[in-house]
Each structure stands twice: as structure tokens, then as C-alpha cells.
Design a protein around this motif. Structure first.
Motif, PDB file in Angstrom:
ATOM      1  N   ALA A 179      18.140  20.062  16.281  1.00 16.01           N
ATOM      2  CA  ALA A 179      17.767  19.947  15.607  1.00 16.01           C
ATOM      3  C   ALA A 179      16.722  21.042  14.507  1.00 16.01           C
ATOM      4  CB  ALA A 179      16.613  18.492  14.634  1.00 16.01           C
ATOM      5  N   LEU A 180      17.410  20.897  13.338  1.00 14.76           N
ATOM      6  CA  LEU A 180      17.182  21.968  12.231  1.00 14.76           C
ATOM      7  C   LEU A 180      15.990  22.060  11.911  1.00 14.76           C
ATOM      8  CD1 LEU A 180      20.000  24.315  11.601  1.00 14.76           C
ATOM      9  CD2 LEU A 180      19.906  23.319   9.212  1.00 14.76           C
ATOM     10  N   GLU A 181      15.251  23.540  11.609  1.00 13.08           N
ATOM     11  CA  GLU A 181      13.785  23.317  10.944  1.00 13.08           C
ATOM     12  C   GLU A 181      13.582  24.433   9.926  1.00 13.08           C
ATOM     13  OE1 GLU A 181      10.949  22.617  11.962  1.00 13.08           O
ATOM     14  OE2 GLU A 181      11.593  20.385  13.325  1.00 13.08           O
ATOM     15  N   CYS A 182      12.877  24.106   9.079  1.00 15.70           N
ATOM     16  CA  CYS A 182      13.396  25.206   7.627  1.00 15.70           C
ATOM     17  C   CYS A 182      12.025  25.862   7.625  1.00 15.70           C
ATOM     18  CB  CYS A 182      13.168  24.382   6.275  1.00 15.70           C
ATOM     19  SG  CYS A 182      14.686  23.487   5.638  1.00 15.70           S
ATOM     20  N   PHE A 183      11.681  27.181   6.915  1.00 14.89           N
ATOM     21  CA  PHE A 183      10.763  27.608   6.514  1.00 14.89           C
ATOM     22  C   PHE A 183      11.176  28.522   5.123  1.00 14.89           C
ATOM     23  CE2 PHE A 183      13.382  31.003   9.953  1.00 14.89           C
ATOM     24  CZ  PHE A 183      13.129  32.068   8.938  1.00 14.89           C
ATOM     25  N   THR A 184       9.569  29.264   5.056  1.00  9.74           N
ATOM     26  CA  THR A 184       9.810  30.105   4.010  1.00  9.74           C
ATOM     27  C   THR A 184       9.910  31.589   3.823  1.00  9.74           C
ATOM     28  OG1 THR A 184       7.359  29.314   3.158  1.00  9.74           O
ATOM     29  CG2 THR A 184       9.400  27.792   2.508  1.00  9.74           C
ATOM     30  N   VAL A 185      10.234  31.993   3.298  1.00  3.66           N
ATOM     31  CA  VAL A 185      10.172  33.683   3.052  1.00  3.66           C
ATOM     32  C   VAL A 185       9.664  33.906   1.324  1.00  3.66           C
ATOM     33  CG1 VAL A 185      11.051  36.106   4.151  1.00  3.66           C
ATOM     34  CG2 VAL A 185      11.855  34.255   5.341  1.00  3.66           C
ATOM     35  N   ASN A 186       8.780  34.939   0.847  1.00  3.12           N
ATOM     36  CA  ASN A 186       8.428  34.689  -0.141  1.00  3.12           C
ATOM     37  C   ASN A 186       8.365  36.644  -0.242  1.00  3.12           C
ATOM     38  OD1 ASN A 186       7.483  32.384   0.828  1.00  3.12           O
ATOM     39  ND2 ASN A 186       7.454  32.510  -1.576  1.00  3.12           N
ATOM     40  N   PHE A 187       8.527  37.215  -1.338  1.00  3.24           N
ATOM     41  CA  PHE A 187       8.262  38.537  -1.566  1.00  3.24           C
ATOM     42  C   PHE A 187       8.660  39.097  -2.829  1.00  3.24           C
ATOM     43  CE2 PHE A 187      12.802  37.611   0.275  1.00  3.24           C
ATOM     44  CZ  PHE A 187      13.419  38.972  -1.108  1.00  3.24           C
ATOM     45  N   THR A 188       7.789  40.488  -3.138  1.00  2.16           N
ATOM     46  CA  THR A 188       8.420  40.952  -4.644  1.00  2.16           C
ATOM     47  C   THR A 188       9.152  42.441  -4.166  1.00  2.16           C
ATOM     48  OG1 THR A 188       6.292  39.753  -4.644  1.00  2.16           O
ATOM     49  CG2 THR A 188       6.764  41.849  -6.130  1.00  2.16           C
ATOM     50  N   ILE A 189      10.050  42.326  -5.370  1.00  4.30           N
ATOM     51  CA  ILE A 189      10.938  43.827  -5.061  1.00  4.30           C
ATOM     52  C   ILE A 189      10.448  43.985  -6.465  1.00  4.30           C
ATOM     53  CG2 ILE A 189      12.974  44.368  -5.579  1.00  4.30           C
ATOM     54  CD1 ILE A 189      14.066  41.688  -4.633  1.00  4.30           C
ATOM     55  N   THR A 190       9.681  45.611  -6.517  1.00  2.69           N
ATOM     56  CA  THR A 190       9.410  46.457  -7.359  1.00  2.69           C
ATOM     57  C   THR A 190      10.335  47.435  -8.408  1.00  2.69           C
ATOM     58  OG1 THR A 190       8.891  48.444  -6.140  1.00  2.69           O
ATOM     59  CG2 THR A 190       7.713  46.139  -6.090  1.00  2.69           C
ATOM     60  N   ASN A 191      11.428  47.621  -7.794  1.00  2.00           N
ATOM     61  CA  ASN A 191      12.452  48.398  -8.766  1.00  2.00           C
ATOM     62  C   ASN A 191      14.253  47.318  -9.119  1.00  2.00           C
ATOM     63  OD1 ASN A 191      14.359  47.402  -6.376  1.00  2.00           O
ATOM     64  ND2 ASN A 191      14.824  49.361  -6.280  1.00  2.00           N
ATOM     65  N   LEU A 192      13.133  45.527  -9.601  1.00  6.57           N
ATOM     66  CA  LEU A 192      14.343  45.052  -9.586  1.00  6.57           C
ATOM     67  C   LEU A 192      13.625  43.996 -11.298  1.00  6.57           C
ATOM     68  CD1 LEU A 192      16.789  43.103  -9.585  1.00  6.57           C
ATOM     69  CD2 LEU A 192      16.043  41.359  -8.438  1.00  6.57           C
ATOM     70  N   PRO A 193      13.839  45.031 -12.256  1.00  5.73           N
ATOM     71  CA  PRO A 193      13.413  44.120 -13.723  1.00  5.73           C
ATOM     72  C   PRO A 193      13.209  42.371 -13.894  1.00  5.73           C
ATOM     73  CG  PRO A 193      13.940  46.521 -14.148  1.00  5.73           C
ATOM     74  CD  PRO A 193      14.823  45.761 -12.159  1.00  5.73           C
ATOM     75  N   TYR A 194      12.489  42.255 -14.140  1.00  2.00           N
ATOM     76  CA  TYR A 194      12.770  40.574 -14.236  1.00  2.00           C
ATOM     77  C   TYR A 194      13.883  40.197 -15.539  1.00  2.00           C
ATOM     78  CZ  TYR A 194      12.193  35.307 -14.974  1.00  2.00           C
ATOM     79  OH  TYR A 194      12.233  34.412 -15.128  1.00  2.00           O
ATOM     80  N   THR A 195      14.107  39.214 -15.540  1.00  3.83           N
ATOM     81  CA  THR A 195      15.377  39.280 -17.087  1.00  3.83           C
ATOM     82  C   THR A 195      15.617  37.736 -17.051  1.00  3.83           C
ATOM     83  OG1 THR A 195      17.382  40.066 -16.069  1.00  3.83           O
ATOM     84  CG2 THR A 195      16.355  41.428 -17.193  1.00  3.83           C
TER      85      THR A 195
END
Length: 481
Positions: A179-195
Motif C-alpha cells: 500500500a502507499l504510505e504518506c509522510f510530511t516534510v517541512n522546512f524553511t528556505i532563507t533566500n526565497l522572499p515570500y510574496t
């Protein structure tokens, strides 16, 4: 199968996952980074898979950007949403997203993969996939009809659960596919200004950035321990970081898991991702916040060491001011405005010259830097400019690079004798710096040096002005043992 399975994850999730799914609890009860301590309802996922027998599979259904794929996807989502809202999970049901269409065993068949979500309170029981399977079966006339579509009655899977027809004389035991299992990945980019473009899934910037980050994660995880079973990642949301140059990235990834296989080793995978991103600092062209990585809710914050001896005195940060007058730099109104180009250029030059001078003195090993804080009109005739600085020591000289200085214009407010001649120094740093002048004969006499420094210079000996304006010093701290 746990509620984290996500069979058929190959498409994009523009629905509730985008803002909420990645804040749901991990498999062991840990929360992902947005709200680590919240006990509110979390978003749980489950998969739905079935085969349509009257929808011929074509190459258009393989392309998520094709008109046919999008149209069929919208219809499937609507039919599944309508069906599940009338089930036992209806009050907490959030929505379904069709993620993939695959060829069936016959040319008239198309297999459908979807991921659905519902809100689950921490104290609520896990998803009853067996009961939900039977409800879906009943609402599709024994798994034969879903809206205009005919179904293969043996093709329904709800979160990996399926009931095959009972054989009276089975030749061998039924095996359960991976079966297909899901997991999450989270991180912060410090040189990509949020717009604002990164908030709109239909914008060109959102789609381009989504493709790049998903491709980088795919490449990284294919080389990890789950590589042989890894299926892919989908970037589901971009969120503003704590700084204007930062963007937080949320993604859902999937891998194939055999029923007998151990659960995802998220701790081990976290360390592998850390190693492959140079200690969580670099992912392709992006710089990362080294404390921002979460793998399925798991994160390691830096360990804060406690001092072994409470009485140990660390190096203290000391500061002092330096003021002097330049006689060959005419004062203009631009020098009154810290935002002007001339002020900033002059400030940089002054900082550099003072830094270079003091780094070569006896306080060089502990000297940090100087900052020019003010440029003012001179208080005497033929004295056009006065400079104020904050730093670790300076010269009471006549020449500073190409600038001519007025004799005795150096101000050292409240400079203690312990700085002028600290016990661990054989020579006074101020004397040292003064010795670097091109004209020693015009300096303050040696015996008067300490007296003048201790009593706070308010102006030059040869030019005192009661209207002298004191400079507001922007304090900068420096290390001084």
C-alpha cells in the motif's frame, strides 16, 4: 494500514491539505511544526481506489495538465465528496482529491486513485475503514455504480482495505499488495522572499517553485533508505517565514509499504535528509534554516549546553566612543541624512579606516569593529566636520588616511583608566595608536594623557565650544576580556 496511508499519490493537493494537513499529528502523536503543542482536531488522510469499467483510458488521462484529466478529476472529486458527506464521517469530512488515473486490465477500464481527508479529535478512535468500506459499497449499489460510471465490484479499496469474493475452495491464501504510505516534510528556505504569488496555486511563480522544490525532494529521497519504495513528493503550500526573505515549505511524500514491513523510521530519515542537505543548510539553489526541518513531525532542536561552573566569568562586551574632527571634508546637508548616498559612503570609509587602525593595535585580538554614528558640522572656524563613532579604541592623530584631523579633536568620553592601561597590557592601547600618527610632537603630553581621558573630553584644548552638540551613539557591543 494507518491513517497516514496515501495510495496513488502522484498529483497535486490544492485542497485543505495546503493550509492544514501538514499541521496534523505524526504517527506517534508528535505535531508538525506549525502548532507543536495544540490539541485541536488534526486533519487525517485516507485513500480510496476503484476501477471504472466504462471509461476508456487514453494518454490524456496521464497528463495532469490536459483538459480531459482536469475535467475527469473534477467529476470524480464531486462524486466522492457527495458520497462521503452522507457517510458516518460526514460531519468531519473535508474533501477528496483525485490524484491519478491508470490503465485497467481492459482497454475500456480506468483505475482511479484518490486521497480524502477528515478532521479527527485527539481522543477520537482511528478511522473505521472496514465500516466505511461497507458504506461506500452500499451507496454504490454493491460497488457497481458511481454517478454515470460503472465500477468493477472487486476493485474498491478504502485506506488499503478490500474484500475479495469468498472462494469455496481456495487454492492458496490471498496476499495483500503493498500500500502507499504518506509522510510530511517541512522546512524553511532563507533566500526565497515570500510574496503573494506563492499564496496563489494558479500563479506562475507558485507552479514554478512547486515544481522545483518537489523535484529537489524527489532526487534527495530517491537516494535515501526508502529509495527503492519511494514514489514521489508534492509541495502543498508555501507560507511566510519569520523574516521577509524566508518562505516555509510544506510537502507530502509517499512510498510503497508491504503489510509486514516496519513503520517509517522518521528519525533515521531525518538524519539522512540532514546529511544530504549539508546539515540542513542547502537544498539545490536554496539556503535552509538549519533548525526548520521536520520529517513526519519529527524535529531536532539544537542542544543548549549549561555552564559547568556557575562562577566562571565569560569575556564581557565593552564599548567606547571616539570623536574627532576632519579639516578637509566640507560638511554638506547630505551628511546630516543617514539615508543619503554621501552619508553611507562616508560612513563606510570611516568604519574601514578605524577598523584597520585598531586591528593593528594591542587590542587587535579582541577588537570587534567601529561604527560611524554621526557626522556633524564643526564647532570652530575652519573646522567643517565632526565625526562620532562607537568602537574599541582609536588614534589621537593628525592624519587618518587621506583625511586631515584637527589636533586634540579626539574625544574619548568616559574612557576608564583600566582601558587605557589594563593590567594585562604592558602598553596603553591609546598610546600605541597615538604613536601611529605622522606628527608625534603635537600630541597631548604623556603625563596628561590619563588625566584628560579620565575626565571626559568635552572638546579640543585649543577650541572649546559651549554649544557643542553631543552625538547620539548607536551602541554596538564588542568583546573585551
Amino acid at each position: 494500514m494507518g491513517s497516514g496511508s496515501c495510495k496513488g499519490l502522484t498529483g497535486v493537493f490544492p485542497w485543505a491539505l495546503k493550509a492544514v494537513a501538514l499541521t496534523s499529528q505524526g504517527k506517534n502523536g508528535d505535531h508538525a511544526p506549525t502548532h507543536p503543542t495544540t490539541t485541536a482536531a488534526a486533519l487525517e488522510h485516507f485513500t480510496v481506489n476503484f476501477t471504472i469499467t466504462n471509461l476508456p483510458y487514453t494518454s490524456d488521462l496521464e497528463n495532469p495538465d490536459s483538459a480531459r484529466f482536469r475535467a475527469t478529476q473534477r467529476v470524480m472529486n464531486t462524486l466522492l465528496d457527495r458520497l462521503l458527506k452522507e457517510s458516518s464521517i460526514g460531519p468531519v469530512f473535508q474533501g477528496c482529491e483525485t490524484t491519478d488515473f491508470r490503465p485497467g486490465s481492459d482497454r475500456d477500464e480506468t483505475r482511479v486513485d484518490a486521497v480524502c481527508a477528515y478532521s479527527k479529535e485527539p481522543s477520537a478512535a482511528p478511522l473505521d475503514r472496514v465500516g466505511l468500506y461497507h458504506q461506500v459499497s452500499n451507496k454504490t449499489r454493491g460497488i457497481t455504480q458511481l454517478g454515470p460510471y460503472s465500477l468493477d465490484k472487486d476493485s474498491l479499496y478504502v485506506n488499503g482495505y478490500n474484500e475479495q469474493p469468498v472462494l469455496t475452495t481456495p487454492t492458496h491464501a490471498t496476499t495483500t499488495a503493498a500500500a502507499l504510505e504518506c509522510f510530511t516534510v517541512n522546512f524553511t528556505i532563507t533566500n526565497l522572499p515570500y510574496t503573494s504569488d506563492l499564496e496563489n496555486p494558479d500563479s506562475a511563480k507558485y507552479n514554478a517553485t512547486q515544481s522545483v522544490t518537489a523535484a529537489l525532494l524527489d532526487r534527495l529521497l530517491k537516494e535515501s533508505s526508502i529509495g527503492p519504495n519511494f514514489q514521489g513528493c508534492v509541495t502543498t503550500a508555501f507560507r511566510p517565514g519569520s523574516d521577509r526573505d524566508e518562505t516555509r515549505v510544506d510537502a507530502v511524500c509517499a512510498y510503497s509499504k508491504e503489510p509486514s514491513a516496519a513503520p517509517l523510521d522518521r528519525v533515521g530519515l531525518y538524519h539522512q535528509v540532514s546529511n544530504k542537505t549539508r546539515g540542513i543548510t542547502q537544498l539545490g539553489p536554496y539556503s535552509l534554516d538549519k533548525d526548520s526541518l521536520y520529517v513526519n513531525g519529527y524535529n531536532e532542536q539544537p542542544v543548549l549546553t549549561t555552564p559547568t561552573h556557575a562562577t566562571t566569568t565569560a569575556a564581557a562586551l565593552e564599548r567606547f566612543t571616539v570623536n574627532f574632527t576632519i579639516t578637509n571634508l566640507p560638511y554638506t546637508s547630505d551628511l546630516e541624512n543617514p539615508d543619503s548616498a554621501k552619508f553611507r559612503a562616508t560612513q563606510r570609509v570611516m568604519n574601514m579606516l578605524l577598523d584597520r587602525l585598531l586591528k593593528e593595535s594591542s587590542i587587535g585580538p579582541v577588537f570587534q569593529r567601529c561604527e560611524t554614528t554621526d557626522l556633524r558640522y564643526g564647532s570652530c572656524s575652519n573646522v567643517p566636520l565632526q565625526c562620532s563613532h562607537l568602537c574599541k579604541g582609536t588614534s589621537h592623530a593628525h592624519v587618518l588616511h587621506s583625511y586631515r584631523l584637527r589636533t586634540f579633536s579626539l574625544l574619548l568620553p568616559a574612557l576608564p583608566l583600566s582601558f587605557l592601561s589594563p593590567p594585562h597590557m604592558q602598553r596603553s592601547p591609546l598610546r600605541e595608536v597615538m604613536a601611529r600618527s605622522q606628527d608625534d610632537s603635537k600630541f597631548l603630553p604623556g603625563p596628561l594623557l590619563h588625566e584628560h581621558a579620565q575626565n571626559v573630553f568635552e572638546g579640543a584644548e585649543e577650541c572649546r565650544d559651549t554649544n557643542h552638540t553631543h552625538t547620539h551613539i548607536l551602541e554596538r557591543q564588542m568583546t573585551m576580556k
